[in-house]
Design a protein around this motif. Structure first.
Motif, PDB file in Angstrom:
ATOM      1  N   ASP A 175      -1.062  -0.126   4.998  1.00 13.86           N
ATOM      2  CA  ASP A 175      -0.493   0.534   4.165  1.00 13.86           C
ATOM      3  C   ASP A 175      -1.123   1.989   4.115  1.00 13.86           C
ATOM      4  OD1 ASP A 175       0.756   0.652   1.490  1.00 13.86           O
ATOM      5  OD2 ASP A 175      -1.898   0.097   0.228  1.00 13.86           O
ATOM      6  N   TYR A 203       6.194   3.747  -8.004  1.00 15.55           N
ATOM      7  CA  TYR A 203       4.861   3.143  -6.427  1.00 15.55           C
ATOM      8  C   TYR A 203       5.848   2.312  -5.818  1.00 15.55           C
ATOM      9  CZ  TYR A 203       1.835  -0.041  -3.663  1.00 15.55           C
ATOM     10  OH  TYR A 203       0.892  -0.754  -3.557  1.00 15.55           O
ATOM     11  N   THR A 257       0.623   5.975  -6.087  1.00 13.16           N
ATOM     12  CA  THR A 257      -0.650   4.696  -6.655  1.00 13.16           C
ATOM     13  C   THR A 257       0.354   3.183  -7.279  1.00 13.16           C
ATOM     14  OG1 THR A 257      -1.319   5.201  -8.465  1.00 13.16           O
ATOM     15  CG2 THR A 257      -2.620   6.185  -6.571  1.00 13.16           C
ATOM     16  N   PRO A 258      -0.179   2.357  -7.301  1.00  8.53           N
ATOM     17  CA  PRO A 258       0.730   1.730  -8.113  1.00  8.53           C
ATOM     18  C   PRO A 258       0.448   1.480  -9.657  1.00  8.53           C
ATOM     19  CG  PRO A 258      -0.938  -0.094  -5.859  1.00  8.53           C
ATOM     20  CD  PRO A 258      -0.759   1.406  -6.667  1.00  8.53           C
ATOM     21  N   ALA A 259      -0.598   2.684 -10.122  1.00  5.16           N
ATOM     22  CA  ALA A 259      -0.385   2.999 -11.311  1.00  5.16           C
ATOM     23  C   ALA A 259       0.790   4.122 -11.715  1.00  5.16           C
ATOM     24  CB  ALA A 259      -1.361   3.891 -12.159  1.00  5.16           C
ATOM     25  N   GLN A 287      -1.054   5.674   1.959  1.00  5.87           N
ATOM     26  CA  GLN A 287      -2.010   5.252   0.800  1.00  5.87           C
ATOM     27  C   GLN A 287      -2.422   7.205   0.631  1.00  5.87           C
ATOM     28  OE1 GLN A 287      -4.825   3.232  -0.496  1.00  5.87           O
ATOM     29  NE2 GLN A 287      -4.357   1.241  -0.233  1.00  5.87           N
ATOM     30  N   ARG A 303      -5.234   7.875   4.771  1.00 11.75           N
ATOM     31  CA  ARG A 303      -5.415   8.091   3.546  1.00 11.75           C
ATOM     32  C   ARG A 303      -5.988  10.017   4.264  1.00 11.75           C
ATOM     33  NH1 ARG A 303     -10.147   3.826   0.324  1.00 11.75           N
ATOM     34  NH2 ARG A 303      -8.129   2.678  -0.513  1.00 11.75           N
ATOM     35  N   GLY A 308      -2.783   9.342  -2.757  1.00 10.08           N
ATOM     36  CA  GLY A 308      -4.046   8.728  -3.402  1.00 10.08           C
ATOM     37  C   GLY A 308      -4.526   7.454  -3.170  1.00 10.08           C
ATOM     38  N   PRO A 309      -5.678   6.914  -3.313  1.00  8.74           N
ATOM     39  CA  PRO A 309      -6.344   5.958  -2.279  1.00  8.74           C
ATOM     40  C   PRO A 309      -6.493   4.688  -3.889  1.00  8.74           C
ATOM     41  CG  PRO A 309      -8.105   7.682  -3.641  1.00  8.74           C
ATOM     42  CD  PRO A 309      -6.931   7.882  -3.239  1.00  8.74           C
ATOM     43  N   TYR A 310      -6.090   3.578  -2.924  1.00 12.72           N
ATOM     44  CA  TYR A 310      -5.932   2.234  -4.892  1.00 12.72           C
ATOM     45  C   TYR A 310      -6.424   0.931  -3.617  1.00 12.72           C
ATOM     46  CZ  TYR A 310      -1.652   1.721  -1.877  1.00 12.72           C
ATOM     47  OH  TYR A 310      -0.374   1.935  -1.797  1.00 12.72           O
ATOM     48  N   PRO A 311      -6.657   0.101  -4.235  1.00 14.75           N
ATOM     49  CA  PRO A 311      -7.320  -0.884  -3.290  1.00 14.75           C
ATOM     50  C   PRO A 311      -6.181  -2.190  -2.257  1.00 14.75           C
ATOM     51  CG  PRO A 311      -7.976  -1.929  -5.614  1.00 14.75           C
ATOM     52  CD  PRO A 311      -7.109  -0.262  -5.830  1.00 14.75           C
TER      53      PRO A 311
END
Length: 283
Positions: free
Chosen positions: A58, A278, A272-274, A60, A76, A63-66
């Motif tokens: 992945d 994305y 990020t997924p938010a 990222q 990252r 921006g970091p995310y799980p």
């Protein structure tokens, strides 16, 4: 980062292609992907660990995310923490400034054109190219980037990804590949001294010099899109992580190398997924 800024790797003439084949065969016999059997020209830390091949990956850096299920390798930015329990690649913008951050560099380290104007990357607003034309400037730039590499090591990253190795290709002819390679060798020596592996980011045309440059693996943006993946695998074996940004590029990468390499498709701004923009797909 940043997609669609590179020229495609140009086809070689017959003589050059033959030389490239012989070089690739010699590199393959030396197991280019093996940290135990392959040694770069410069100093190399004995405990450098390379990313696992054909692993869930992945990207990222926006921006970091799980990490999603199945991910083993994450890249990252150096300003954030690595993902716990995974192989982490630390992103540093080594040959250009981050967007809007030109003021954080000494003014004379910013590349200027013949009229004295700062040269910016043509696609990404606010990224000024760094002036690597003299040994003194390369040393000063490396000293700053190496503080970020120190931070990567202190945080527990296993590798570093110095971006914009290919900035010479966007420099209006002011920078050269030789200057970029001298610069990357300085970073490679420092990364190895900190126990970090170091990846070649893009610049497929320089992949066959990866031993001399002290580079351990490759981070290839759009190698499917540009038909460059085999150029990286000839030099780095299966130690190549691939980021595609289009459906066609992803389809090409997965068809040719989906059973060998770590491949992910991301959205162009690597959000990020938010964010509604994305995108993340795998083979």
């Amino acid at each position: 980062m940043y997609p669609d800024r590179r020229r495609p790797y140009r086809a070689l003439g017959a003589a050059a292609a033959a030389a490239t084949f012989l070089l690739a065969a010699a590199q393959a016999s030396n197991s280019p992907a093996s940290a135990e059997t392959d040694t770069a020209a410069g100093p190399r830390a004995a405990d450098v660990t390379l990313p696992p091949a054909h692993a869930g990956f992945d990207y990222q850096i926006g921006g970091p995310y799980p990490p999603p299920d199945g991910v083993e390798v994450v890249s990252r930015d150096h300003s954030v923490q690595p993902a716990e329990g995974l192989y982490n690649i630390c992103y540093v913008n080594a040959f250009q400034t981050q967007p809007g951050a030109a003021g954080s560099w000494d003014s004379d380290l910013l590349l200027r054109d013949r009229s004295g104007e700062v040269v910016y990357d043509g696609e990404w607003d606010g990224e000024a190219l760094l002036d690597i034309r003299t040994e003194d400037k390369r040393e000063r730039i490396a000293a700053k980037v190496n503080t970020w590499i120190d931070s990567c090591a202190a945080k527990g990253f296993q590798a570093v990804e110095p971006d914009n190795f290919d900035s010479y290709d966007r420099s209006e002819g002011l920078l050269t590949a030789d200057q970029a390679q001298d610069m990357i060798r300085r970073l490679a020596d420092h990364a190895h001294s900190k126990g970090l592996a170091i990846g070649q980011k893009n610049a497929a045309e320089l992949a066959d010099s990866r031993k001399a440059n002290g580079l351990d693996f490759a981070v290839a943006e759009q190698c499917g899109e540009w038909n460059e993946c085999d150029t990286y695998t000839e030099a780095f074996g299966d130690k190549v992580v691939v980021i595609e940004y289009t459906r066609d590029g992803m389809a090409t990468a997965c068809k040719g190398w989906g059973d060998q390499l770590s491949i992910v498709r991301r959205d162009r701004n690597v959000v990020t997924p938010a964010d509604d923009a994305y995108v993340r797909e795998t083979c």
